[in-house]
Design a protein around this motif. Sequence first.
Motif, PDB file in Angstrom:
ATOM      1  N   ASP A  83       4.517 -49.210  10.735  1.00 48.71           N
ATOM      2  CA  ASP A  83       4.929 -47.890  11.206  1.00 48.71           C
ATOM      3  C   ASP A  83       3.992 -46.793  10.705  1.00 48.71           C
ATOM      4  O   ASP A  83       3.577 -45.920  11.470  1.00 48.71           O
ATOM      5  CB  ASP A  83       6.358 -47.633  10.708  1.00 48.71           C
ATOM      6  CG  ASP A  83       7.172 -46.879  11.726  1.00 48.71           C
ATOM      7  OD1 ASP A  83       7.110 -47.225  12.924  1.00 48.71           O
ATOM      8  OD2 ASP A  83       7.845 -45.929  11.322  1.00 48.71           O
ATOM      9  N   THR A 100       6.804 -42.896  17.032  1.00 50.51           N
ATOM     10  CA  THR A 100       6.130 -44.131  17.385  1.00 50.51           C
ATOM     11  C   THR A 100       6.883 -44.935  18.442  1.00 50.51           C
ATOM     12  O   THR A 100       6.419 -46.003  18.835  1.00 50.51           O
ATOM     13  CB  THR A 100       5.975 -44.998  16.115  1.00 50.51           C
ATOM     14  OG1 THR A 100       7.241 -45.077  15.475  1.00 50.51           O
ATOM     15  CG2 THR A 100       4.968 -44.396  15.151  1.00 50.51           C
ATOM     16  N   SER A 101       8.007 -44.414  18.911  1.00 46.31           N
ATOM     17  CA  SER A 101       8.842 -45.241  19.792  1.00 46.31           C
ATOM     18  C   SER A 101       8.120 -45.637  21.086  1.00 46.31           C
ATOM     19  O   SER A 101       8.315 -46.737  21.598  1.00 46.31           O
ATOM     20  CB  SER A 101      10.164 -44.540  20.091  1.00 46.31           C
ATOM     21  OG  SER A 101       9.905 -43.308  20.699  1.00 46.31           O
ATOM     22  N   TYR A 104       6.225 -48.736  20.452  1.00 41.25           N
ATOM     23  CA  TYR A 104       7.056 -49.948  20.392  1.00 41.25           C
ATOM     24  C   TYR A 104       7.548 -50.362  21.785  1.00 41.25           C
ATOM     25  O   TYR A 104       7.777 -51.544  22.041  1.00 41.25           O
ATOM     26  CB  TYR A 104       8.227 -49.756  19.420  1.00 41.25           C
ATOM     27  CG  TYR A 104       7.765 -49.614  17.980  1.00 41.25           C
ATOM     28  CD1 TYR A 104       7.167 -50.690  17.322  1.00 41.25           C
ATOM     29  CD2 TYR A 104       7.885 -48.412  17.303  1.00 41.25           C
ATOM     30  CE1 TYR A 104       6.719 -50.561  16.026  1.00 41.25           C
ATOM     31  CE2 TYR A 104       7.440 -48.271  15.998  1.00 41.25           C
ATOM     32  CZ  TYR A 104       6.855 -49.353  15.369  1.00 41.25           C
ATOM     33  OH  TYR A 104       6.400 -49.230  14.083  1.00 41.25           O
ATOM     34  N   ASP A 105       7.678 -49.376  22.671  1.00 34.87           N
ATOM     35  CA  ASP A 105       8.024 -49.718  24.065  1.00 34.87           C
ATOM     36  C   ASP A 105       6.874 -50.473  24.726  1.00 34.87           C
ATOM     37  O   ASP A 105       7.087 -51.416  25.490  1.00 34.87           O
ATOM     38  CB  ASP A 105       8.292 -48.452  24.892  1.00 34.87           C
ATOM     39  CG  ASP A 105       9.620 -47.814  24.524  1.00 34.87           C
ATOM     40  OD1 ASP A 105      10.442 -48.500  23.874  1.00 34.87           O
ATOM     41  OD2 ASP A 105       9.824 -46.638  24.864  1.00 34.87           O
ATOM     42  N   PRO A 108       6.228 -54.348  22.292  1.00 31.84           N
ATOM     43  CA  PRO A 108       7.508 -54.682  21.652  1.00 31.84           C
ATOM     44  C   PRO A 108       7.408 -55.734  20.536  1.00 31.84           C
ATOM     45  O   PRO A 108       8.282 -55.796  19.670  1.00 31.84           O
ATOM     46  CB  PRO A 108       8.384 -55.180  22.812  1.00 31.84           C
ATOM     47  CG  PRO A 108       7.485 -55.363  23.975  1.00 31.84           C
ATOM     48  CD  PRO A 108       6.239 -54.579  23.740  1.00 31.84           C
ATOM     49  N   LEU A 110       5.716 -55.546  18.074  1.00 29.65           N
ATOM     50  CA  LEU A 110       5.550 -54.856  16.782  1.00 29.65           C
ATOM     51  C   LEU A 110       6.890 -54.413  16.186  1.00 29.65           C
ATOM     52  O   LEU A 110       6.963 -54.086  15.004  1.00 29.65           O
ATOM     53  CB  LEU A 110       4.635 -53.639  16.938  1.00 29.65           C
ATOM     54  CG  LEU A 110       3.157 -53.929  17.235  1.00 29.65           C
ATOM     55  CD1 LEU A 110       2.381 -52.622  17.346  1.00 29.65           C
ATOM     56  CD2 LEU A 110       2.546 -54.818  16.148  1.00 29.65           C
ATOM     57  N   VAL A 111       7.939 -54.413  17.015  1.00 29.03           N
ATOM     58  CA  VAL A 111       9.214 -53.860  16.542  1.00 29.03           C
ATOM     59  C   VAL A 111       9.726 -54.605  15.314  1.00 29.03           C
ATOM     60  O   VAL A 111      10.075 -53.998  14.304  1.00 29.03           O
ATOM     61  CB  VAL A 111      10.279 -53.877  17.665  1.00 29.03           C
ATOM     62  CG1 VAL A 111      11.642 -53.467  17.123  1.00 29.03           C
ATOM     63  CG2 VAL A 111       9.851 -52.958  18.805  1.00 29.03           C
ATOM     64  N   ARG A 114       7.856 -53.803  12.025  1.00 23.28           N
ATOM     65  CA  ARG A 114       7.472 -52.394  11.814  1.00 23.28           C
ATOM     66  C   ARG A 114       7.509 -51.952  10.356  1.00 23.28           C
ATOM     67  O   ARG A 114       6.789 -51.041   9.973  1.00 23.28           O
ATOM     68  CB  ARG A 114       8.336 -51.469  12.678  1.00 23.28           C
ATOM     69  CG  ARG A 114       9.809 -51.479  12.359  1.00 23.28           C
ATOM     70  CD  ARG A 114      10.595 -50.668  13.362  1.00 23.28           C
ATOM     71  NE  ARG A 114      10.241 -49.259  13.323  1.00 23.28           N
ATOM     72  CZ  ARG A 114      10.642 -48.363  14.225  1.00 23.28           C
ATOM     73  NH1 ARG A 114      11.394 -48.744  15.246  1.00 23.28           N
ATOM     74  NH2 ARG A 114      10.306 -47.105  14.114  1.00 23.28           N
ATOM     75  N   GLY A 132      -2.063 -50.394  18.958  1.00 19.90           N
ATOM     76  CA  GLY A 132      -0.962 -49.417  18.918  1.00 19.90           C
ATOM     77  C   GLY A 132      -1.395 -48.108  18.279  1.00 19.90           C
ATOM     78  O   GLY A 132      -1.079 -47.026  18.776  1.00 19.90           O
TER      79      GLY A 132
END
Length: 222
Positions: A83, A100-101, A104-105, A108, A110-111, A114, A132
């Motif tokens: 993150d 950062t959302s 992540y979209d 994904p 990386l979610v 994070r 990212g």
Amino acid sequence: MSTVVDVDGLVVRYGAATALDGIDLFVDAGELVALIGPNGAGKSTLVNTLAGILAPAAGRCEVRGRLAVVPEGREVFPDLSVDDNLRLGGWRNGRGGRDTSAIYDLLPDLVRVRRQRAGSLSGGQQQMVAVGRALMARPDVLVVDELSLGLAPLVVADLVRHLRELNSERGIAVLLIEQNARLALDLCTRAYVLEAGRVVLHGPSAELAGSEQVAAAYLGGA
Ligand code: ATP
């Protein structure tokens, strides 16, 4: 169509040594373009000139719109979380507050990592973090320096899939700098071959893949 990278007669020198010797190259908005060539051809010199780190000795090197670089070797901050690595991408580009959302979209995978230290991740995951981080700048063009270096083929295939999506769904242009010519020609619609600081060939990837010169030098004679 607008041009996002416009390089014309570019000469870059280190002291008396000429690393780029009059190269012409462009990337249009939304294009996927490859730059292939052996060690020492001048690929990193071009990336650093596009990024504004090196200055042209002659010629033009213009970026229109926002450019973000995924650097060779990824260069994530190993002791920071995923993150925080992403946030730094925004910070470096004056967008510190950006959350950062959106990243992540887009990525994904990386979610679930994070909060992990970036240094604890696999090479492929670190490359994803580097992508990212670059996306935090909301680039019009993404310069990816050696995407595949040191990564297993399946991991590379996954990263390539993401680049394709970023291109087709978000319209982000990609300049892919690769030693793996097969991968580069497969992903990109046009390609340039750089040797000893000069563009020795350029054209549609399909044409280059079919050329004996490219096959002999870069595709294992296939
Ligand atoms: P690699 O894949 O090994 O990174 P490259 O295609 O990116 O190779 P460059 O690193 O751009 O090539 O190097 C181009 C030329 O400039 C080479 O001859 C290299 O030795 C030279 N060079 C690169 N950096 C410097 C420097 N800081 N000082 C002097 N010469 C340099």
